[in-house]
Design a protein around this motif. Structure first.
Motif, PDB file in Angstrom:
ATOM      1  N   TYR A 189       1.953   4.044  -6.241  1.00  0.00           N
ATOM      2  CA  TYR A 189       2.133   2.794  -5.959  1.00  0.00           C
ATOM      3  C   TYR A 189       3.453   2.105  -5.248  1.00  0.00           C
ATOM      4  O   TYR A 189       3.337   1.446  -4.108  1.00  0.00           O
ATOM      5  CB  TYR A 189       1.648   1.695  -6.913  1.00  0.00           C
ATOM      6  CG  TYR A 189       1.409   0.362  -6.537  1.00  0.00           C
ATOM      7  CD1 TYR A 189       0.579  -0.019  -5.356  1.00  0.00           C
ATOM      8  CD2 TYR A 189       1.988  -0.699  -7.188  1.00  0.00           C
ATOM      9  CE1 TYR A 189       0.397  -1.330  -5.217  1.00  0.00           C
ATOM     10  CE2 TYR A 189       1.999  -2.120  -6.606  1.00  0.00           C
ATOM     11  CZ  TYR A 189       1.212  -2.466  -5.778  1.00  0.00           C
ATOM     12  OH  TYR A 189       0.842  -3.483  -5.457  1.00  0.00           O
ATOM     13  N   HIS A 190       4.315   2.742  -5.640  1.00  0.00           N
ATOM     14  CA  HIS A 190       5.644   2.240  -5.138  1.00  0.00           C
ATOM     15  C   HIS A 190       5.964   2.836  -3.949  1.00  0.00           C
ATOM     16  O   HIS A 190       6.310   1.898  -2.881  1.00  0.00           O
ATOM     17  CB  HIS A 190       6.897   2.535  -6.133  1.00  0.00           C
ATOM     18  CG  HIS A 190       6.595   2.111  -7.482  1.00  0.00           C
ATOM     19  ND1 HIS A 190       6.289   0.847  -7.694  1.00  0.00           N
ATOM     20  CD2 HIS A 190       6.868   2.913  -8.653  1.00  0.00           C
ATOM     21  CE1 HIS A 190       6.244   0.876  -9.184  1.00  0.00           C
ATOM     22  NE2 HIS A 190       6.828   1.934  -9.803  1.00  0.00           N
ATOM     23  N   ALA A 191       5.475   4.006  -3.500  1.00  0.00           N
ATOM     24  CA  ALA A 191       5.525   4.672  -2.207  1.00  0.00           C
ATOM     25  C   ALA A 191       4.669   3.975  -1.413  1.00  0.00           C
ATOM     26  O   ALA A 191       5.254   3.628  -0.175  1.00  0.00           O
ATOM     27  CB  ALA A 191       5.180   5.893  -2.380  1.00  0.00           C
ATOM     28  N   PHE A 192       3.500   3.595  -1.640  1.00  0.00           N
ATOM     29  CA  PHE A 192       2.607   2.841  -0.992  1.00  0.00           C
ATOM     30  C   PHE A 192       3.165   1.522  -0.334  1.00  0.00           C
ATOM     31  O   PHE A 192       3.038   0.994   0.449  1.00  0.00           O
ATOM     32  CB  PHE A 192       1.336   2.544  -1.629  1.00  0.00           C
ATOM     33  CG  PHE A 192       0.337   2.073  -0.797  1.00  0.00           C
ATOM     34  CD1 PHE A 192      -0.538   2.937  -0.295  1.00  0.00           C
ATOM     35  CD2 PHE A 192       0.046   0.479  -0.766  1.00  0.00           C
ATOM     36  CE1 PHE A 192      -1.734   2.457   0.478  1.00  0.00           C
ATOM     37  CE2 PHE A 192      -1.069   0.164  -0.422  1.00  0.00           C
ATOM     38  CZ  PHE A 192      -1.911   0.906   0.452  1.00  0.00           C
TER      39      PHE A 192
END
Lengths: 398, 105
Positions: A78-81
């Motif tokens: 989710y963080h990369a997203f």
């Protein structure tokens, strides 16, 4: 680089309360660096930075409920997203995720649609479940602790324990009340002040129990507790005071010391006014009074002595007594009923030096004076008549 | 308990599937939807991520490439069927209501 820590008890639905808090801290020169902790509370770690305007974005994550170690948290896809949208992941723990914005034009992280509400509810429920697991274990320890390790005698102590249980329960109720309001009434996030107050109340309640547990006495509990509050005030306030203001710091330390002194003298006054003064008990136990006829030297036959059913003694290496013990519960209750004094029952752990009796005894002390002081040669010669006389004397102590 | 299939598509879901007729990553989906709806529908990262996860678990979309931490998705045949079905439903709604709705406009 200096660090400061802030311990908070929060739930995922309160994520939006942290954005202004982190921005305010950055303006004061403290940048959020890491969040860690345990299932009960989280520790927010700040590091010093040049006071600046940083735009933080906080979010919740269902996945991060499970993370205890921040490396796993860092790898959340989710963080990369979210980073593609111009955010920089800072840290996250227990459902709260913190980003800083790299772009001027910001896309909000969350909207208020049903999907978000559903996810938020899920994250909150997981968080509460984990919190309850921890709380239940803690409550079992708390409620069982006293009864396993100590032996309550006076009603004074009973009230103290009851109070400590009540305070702990109150702390947990206060901690969980916002969750109840959120899940049932869909109340939105509370301001950071409410989260801080709630955490303080829970910690204060647990600290009160710890003080009760350690001291098992009202006066000492109040003293220890006031000292704890003093230290807490110092540790929380000194970060808010600019270190370039020595007078303010001096006032803080002075004020805290004054507070502690006031409590100390208050408690001392309370103690002396509520407790009866004990006239020092000079053991009137003579051979005559105990009806001991024999003058012959007596061997130590502690197990055989009739008095051993009720009283035992601990001896120094050179053979002199130091304390007397009440072995028999019925006798102890008898004393409690008969004597007009406050009892302090102090737990004695089993020690290797207790060679006479290989079991745990209660030491009964009245206002610092040993209640029963018996010469080992004397008590071994006491007959049943002597024991009756002893009971009588104990009941008439003034 | 088996997962419930998506019966109808919400507006963000519909536009997301339309966007994924070509391979796109998260930010590209948001920009595409903003462009075709003329800034009317803004897909925020939190919502979009949850939606993509759901579509992926329902096998309506598939991850086509991973470039570093960036993931690109594309619609599957199942997703296309669902999208076509939704499109037809919306079209039917429009056509059936047209004689009455035109008068109101």
């Amino acid at each position: 680089m200096a660090e400061k820590k802030e311990r908070l008890l929060y739930f995922p639905f309160e994520y939006s309360a942290f954005k202004p808090h982190f921005e305010q801290q950055a303006q004061r020169g403290w940048k959020i660096k890491e969040i860690k902790g345990n299932w009960l509370w989280s520790t927010l770690v700040y590091e010093t930075c040049v006071p600046q305007e940083i735009t933080f974005y906080t979010d919740f994550s269902v996945n991060s409920q499970y993370y205890i170690n921040t490396k796993a948290e860092d790898n959340d896809p989710y963080h990369a997203f979210v980073e593609d949208f111009g955010y920089q992941y800072i840290c996250g723990f227990k459902g709260l995720v913190v980003y800083a914005s790299k772009k001027e034009k910001i896309i909000e992280l969350r909207d208020n649609n049903q999907e978000t509400k559903k996810e938020l509810r899920k994250a909150t429920c997981i968080s509460v479940r984990n919190f309850l697991y921890c709380a239940i274990v803690e409550l079992v320890i708390i409620f069982g602790g006293f009864h396993i390790t100590t032996n309550m005698v006076s009603s004074n102590q009973g009230l103290l324990r009851l109070a400590s249980y009540g305070v702990v329960l109150l702390g947990y109720v206060v901690a969980l009340m916002p969750v109840f309001r959120h899940l049932v009434y869909e109340k939105k996030a509370y301001p950071i002040g409410a989260i801080q107050r709630r955490t303080t109340i829970l910690f204060a309640s647990l600290a009160f129990w710890v003080c009760c547990y350690i001291t098992d006495q009202i006066e000492l509990t109040l003293l220890l507790y006031s000292m704890g509050i003093s230290l807490l005030v110092i540790s929380t306030m000194k970060f808010k005071i600019d270190s370039k203001k020595p007078i303010a710091l001096l006032a803080l330390y002075g004020g805290t010391l004054l507070f502690w002194l006031v409590v100390y003298f208050g408690v001392s006054t309370y103690s002396s006014s509520f407790r009866q003064t004990l006239h020092v008990y000079q053991p009137p136990l003579t051979k005559e009074s105990l009806h001991i006829q024999s003058d012959a030297p007596v061997e130590l036959k502690s197990q055989e002595s009739p008095l051993c059913r009720y009283i035992s003694a601990e001896y120094d290496d050179d053979g002199f007594y130091s304390y007397a013990y009440i072995k028999d519960t019925a006798f102890k209750e008898y004393l409690v009923k008969k004597l007009p004094y406050e009892f302090e029952v102090i737990k004695k752990e089993k020690r290797s030096s207790y060679t006479i009796y290989d079991r745990v005894f209660d030491v009964v002390i009245v206002k610092g004076q040993t209640l029963l002081e018996l010469d080992k040669n004397l008590y071994n010669q006491m007959s049943d008549k002597g024991i009756d006389a002893l009971f009588k004397q104990l009941a008439n102590i003034e | 308990m088996p997962k419930k299939q998506l019966d109808t598509l919400t507006e963000p879901m519909y536009y997301t599937l339309v966007a994924l007729l070509s391979p796109r990553c998260g930010i590209e989906i948001t920009e595409f939807v903003l462009a075709i709806t003329q800034d009317r529908v803004r897909l925020v990262p939190g919502t979009l991520y949850a939606m993509l996860s759901k579509f992926e678990s329902e096998k309506m979309i598939v991850e086509t490439s991973v470039d570093g931490r960036k993931r690109t998705y594309q619609i599957t045949e199942k997703g296309k069927d669902m999208l076509i079905e939704e499109y037809r439903r919306l079209k039917t709604l429009m056509e059936e209501g047209k004689p009455w709705m035109e008068e109101l406009l």
